[in-house]
Scaffold this active site. Structure first.
Site, short mmCIF file in Angstrom:
data_model
loop_
_atom_site.label_atom_id
_atom_site.label_comp_id
_atom_site.label_asym_id
_atom_site.label_seq_id
_atom_site.Cartn_x
_atom_site.Cartn_y
_atom_site.Cartn_z
N GLU A 62 4.78 -1.69 1.59
CA GLU A 62 5.52 -2.89 1.94
C GLU A 62 6.97 -2.62 1.56
O GLU A 62 7.24 -2.20 0.44
CB GLU A 62 4.97 -4.09 1.15
CG GLU A 62 5.55 -5.39 1.62
CD GLU A 62 5.05 -6.59 0.81
OE1 GLU A 62 4.08 -6.46 0.05
OE2 GLU A 62 5.67 -7.66 0.97
N ARG A 301 -6.00 4.35 -8.74
CA ARG A 301 -4.54 4.44 -8.74
C ARG A 301 -4.07 5.33 -9.88
O ARG A 301 -4.81 5.58 -10.84
CB ARG A 301 -3.91 3.06 -8.85
CG ARG A 301 -4.32 2.31 -10.11
CD ARG A 301 -3.76 0.90 -10.13
NE ARG A 301 -2.33 0.88 -10.40
CZ ARG A 301 -1.43 0.38 -9.57
NH1 ARG A 301 -1.78 -0.16 -8.43
NH2 ARG A 301 -0.16 0.39 -9.90
N LYS A 311 6.16 -2.45 -8.78
CA LYS A 311 7.46 -2.64 -8.14
C LYS A 311 8.19 -3.84 -8.72
O LYS A 311 9.40 -3.81 -8.92
CB LYS A 311 7.28 -2.84 -6.64
CG LYS A 311 7.13 -1.55 -5.87
CD LYS A 311 7.24 -1.81 -4.38
CE LYS A 311 5.87 -1.77 -3.75
NZ LYS A 311 5.89 -1.90 -2.29
P1 ATP Z 1 3.15 -2.59 -6.47
O1 ATP Z 1 1.80 -3.11 -6.88
O2 ATP Z 1 3.87 -1.79 -7.49
O3 ATP Z 1 4.02 -3.61 -5.81
P2 ATP Z 1 1.99 -1.86 -4.06
O4 ATP Z 1 0.66 -1.25 -4.17
O5 ATP Z 1 2.03 -3.30 -3.75
O6 ATP Z 1 2.82 -1.52 -5.35
P3 ATP Z 1 2.57 -0.92 -1.52
O7 ATP Z 1 3.88 -0.87 -0.87
O8 ATP Z 1 1.57 -1.86 -1.02
O9 ATP Z 1 2.89 -1.16 -3.02
O10 ATP Z 1 1.93 0.52 -1.67
C1 ATP Z 1 1.80 1.45 -0.63
C2 ATP Z 1 0.64 2.34 -0.91
O11 ATP Z 1 0.79 3.01 -2.16
C3 ATP Z 1 -0.65 1.55 -0.99
O12 ATP Z 1 -1.60 2.17 -0.17
C4 ATP Z 1 -1.04 1.60 -2.43
O13 ATP Z 1 -2.42 1.65 -2.58
C5 ATP Z 1 -0.39 2.89 -2.92
N1 ATP Z 1 -0.08 2.80 -4.35
C6 ATP Z 1 0.69 1.91 -4.97
N2 ATP Z 1 0.71 2.11 -6.30
C7 ATP Z 1 -0.09 3.19 -6.53
C8 ATP Z 1 -0.51 3.91 -7.71
N3 ATP Z 1 -0.08 3.57 -8.93
N4 ATP Z 1 -1.32 4.97 -7.54
C9 ATP Z 1 -1.73 5.34 -6.32
N5 ATP Z 1 -1.39 4.70 -5.19
C10 ATP Z 1 -0.59 3.64 -5.28
#
Ligand code: ATP
Ligand code: MG
Length: 601
Positions: A62, A301, A311
């Site tokens: 996102e 994760r 984020k």
């Molecule tokens: P945050 O929770 O920090 O806002 P997010 O998961 O909402 O991060 P996205 O933009 O939705 O952020 O993430 C894009 C991709 O990265 C998703 O498929 C998510 O599963 C993956 N991702 C995010 N954080 C991690 C992590 N710590 N380890 C592995 N994959 C991750």
């Protein structure tokens, strides 16, 4: 767990996802697919060419912040699988939320993925294609899908208040209660939904819900909301819509329209998988999508010690000025890691080494540093830098040579160059005065001390053997100058003294040709290994010493570095010329990491 190595890709450790892909390829699960390459066009799936890409994954951030090291795991996994299986990984912005999304984030995300070494182009039979997609381009299709569900009696407009909806959802032990609006006819629902679309109802006054089962043991199947009213300008679609699809509805549709084969996400989405399958199966039955639909797979994760990977929290550090921006070298963002001096190769190596499993765990930060050292060990040029300088005066210099004489010295930039590569040579000079580390002199040596103390001989690395004679001090007793003499070679009578055995060689930089440099010594941003675990206040464990600036002296080859160039400062560790602030001749370096692990207890 010792995963067996996969024979077809000798250096890639196998993991459960590769097992699934191997099985799908063997069974031809996706062999019947057609691909016309225009996701969002409702016809495209039914009219295309046979899909030559066996494996289609996607990376769907996102655009509401900068990518971090956790995303790097997902990027290496998704793009890595596509690369290794000759498929393609789609770069997709999951921009279904009109708030919080910005072009700045879109640009930086694309930049970070490319920098990490990945791309989203496919080249099948000479046909090049760019697989960069925006979920918001599918809003029309998503709207049609919602109407189709309504028409089939599989969705309804609910006018309960959010409080009522919450109360009637039940919990793990109590089944939910049907909404009084649940039994409306498809015609009534369609009319209402169109009113929502046409802006006739207030934000939050009603939602469209899938009609599944209010008593389902999985709460995600208790009639999840799939569309809401939100009057907000979207960065891509502007004011065209005042209703927006919910993430859980949008994401499976995005995957299906792009004909993703393996939709890989983190474990927290496991409970959403039944709805993912329900939705795609219903839309396939309604003729809007083609079978086989994509399947979702979850992995653990990345949790990295001393690091936060949310984020929202990272944004808080930036917004509150705790750090100096998204690319502050202490930030675990990709732009921060890059500026700190981590290389794409090291991050890829790190991601390979941590592997992919379904078990949640914490990875020790040293794993990342070890990958960095392994990458740079034979690549980064060596150089001498004195970080805590005190002046050393060679008191017999004018007698041995002449006043002002500078003796040329050389050392290899790469002591162990990779095969087929000859090491470049570093040139510097030795004169009457040189900078040495303050810790390399002790007036009264502790036991076992081998460096400079009165009467002891050491080698100036790449230069001559010298013998310490004493020091000068200021009124407070602080050493201001160390004194020594150049040792004559007793056999040849020339300075150099190669036949003199010494127990230590110390690093140094000539006063005549050394250049003053700003060196930023970074350390962990938090003192707690799990700064935000269990809802802890991560700001409470900020490390007050995470950044220390010193004025160092560096040898000429370092002073002429290009921005972003990495070095091993002999004995000190790995450093990078700061990509923003460094200019040749006016050097600024960041410490990436030391030569040895400092992350243990
Ligand atoms: P945050 O929770 O920090 O806002 P997010 O998961 O909402 O991060 P996205 O933009 O939705 O952020 O993430 C894009 C991709 O990265 C998703 O498929 C998510 O599963 C993956 N991702 C995010 N954080 C991690 C992590 N710590 N380890 C592995 N994959 C991750
Ligand atoms: Mg998330």
């Amino acid at each position: 767990m010792n995963a067996p190595l996969d024979d077809s890709t000798p250096h890639k450790p196998s993991n459960f996802l590769r097992g699934i892909i191997d099985r799908d390829l063997e069974q031809g699960t996706y062999a019947s697919r057609r691909w016309a390459g225009t996701p969002g066009d409702a016809q495209h799936q039914l009219s295309g060419q046979p899909d030559p890409a066996k494996v289609r994954t996607r990376f769907p951030p996102e655009p509401n912040g900068y990518l971090h090291v956790g995303h790097a795991k997902s990027i290496c996994l998704n793009f890595g699988l596509a690369r290794d299986y000759g498929g393609v990984c789609h770069m997709r912005f999951d921009d279904t939320n009109p708030e919080k999304e910005e072009q700045e984030y879109v640009d930086s995300i694309l930049d970070s993925v490319k920098w990490l070494g990945f791309g989203w182009q496919s080249n099948f039979n000479g046909a090049q294609q760019d697989h960069l997609y925006y979920a918001s381009n599918y809003f029309d299709f998503m709207y049609r899908a919602a109407e189709a569900l309504i028409g089939a009696g599989l969705a309804y407009v609910d006018e309960q208040t959010p409080e009522e909806m919450r109360a009637n959802r039940g919990d793990f032990t109590t089944p939910g209660k049907d909404s009084p609006f649940r039994s409306r006819t498809p015609e009534q629902n369609l009319a209402r939904f169109r009113e929502m679309r046409d802006g006739q109802h207030a934000d939050g006054s009603m939602v469209l819900r899938a009609k599944i089962d209010m008593a389902a043991p999985n709460i995600n199947l208790r009639d999840p909301a799939i569309y809401r009213i939100r009057r907000a300008t979207h960065h891509n679609t502007g004011d065209k819509w005042c209703i927006y699809p919910m993430y859980t509805f949008a994401h499976p549709i995005e995957d299906a329209l792009e004909q993703i084969t393996h939709s890989i996400c983190t474990l927290e989405f496991e409970d959403q998988r039944p709805f993912y399958d329900w939705l795609l199966d219903r839309l396939a039955e309604l003729g809007l999508l083609q079978q086989p639909t994509p399947k979702q797979y979850e992995f653990a994760r990345l949790n990295l010690t001393y690091v936060i990977t949310s984020k929202r929290k990272l944004k808080q550090l930036v917004d509150e000025g705790t750090v100096e921006g998204w690319d502050d070298p202490r930030m675990p963002t990709i732009v921060g890691l890059r500026r700190r001096g981590y290389t794409p190769e090291a991050i890829q190596l790190f991601c390979e080494r941590i592997g992919v499993t379904k078990a949640d765990s914490w990875i020790d930060y040293s794993t990342l540093d070890i990958a960095l050292r392994d990458d740079l060990e034979n690549k980064a040029h060596r150089g001498m830098a004195v970080l805590d300088p005190v002046k050393l005066v060679l008191t017999n210099w004018a007698d041995v040579f002449s006043n002002g004489h500078l003796e040329p010295c050389t050392l290899p930039a790469l002591p162990h160059p990779p095969e087929g590569i000859e090491s470049p040579v570093r040139h510097f000079t030795l004169g009457q005065e040189v900078w040495i580390e303050r810790e390399d002199f002790e007036e009264v040596p502790p036991k076992g001390y081998k460096r400079l103390f009165p009467g002891n001989k050491v080698r100036l690395k790449g230069g001559y053997v010298i013998e310490c004679t004493g020091c000068a001090k200021d009124a407070d007793g602080r050493v201001t100058e160390v004194h020594a003499t150049v040792v004559h070679d007793t056999k040849s009578g020339t300075p150099g003294a190669d036949s003199v055995k010494v127990k230590a060689a110390i690093t140094w930089v000539g006063v005549a040709d050394g250049v003053a440099a700003e060196v930023r010594l970074y350390d962990r941003l938090f003192t707690d290994a799990q700064p935000d675990a269990g809802g802890k206040d991560f700001l409470a464990s900020l490390n007050p010493d995470s950044k220390k600036i010193v004025t160092a002296f560096v040898e000429p080859s370092l002073a002429q570095a290009a921005p972003d160039q990495k070095f091993q400062f002999e004995r000190h560790g790995y450093f990078v010329a700061d990509r923003k602030d460094h200019v040749a001749g006016k050097p600024v370096f960041n410490r990436v990491t030391g030569l040895k692990d400092s992350w243990g207890k």
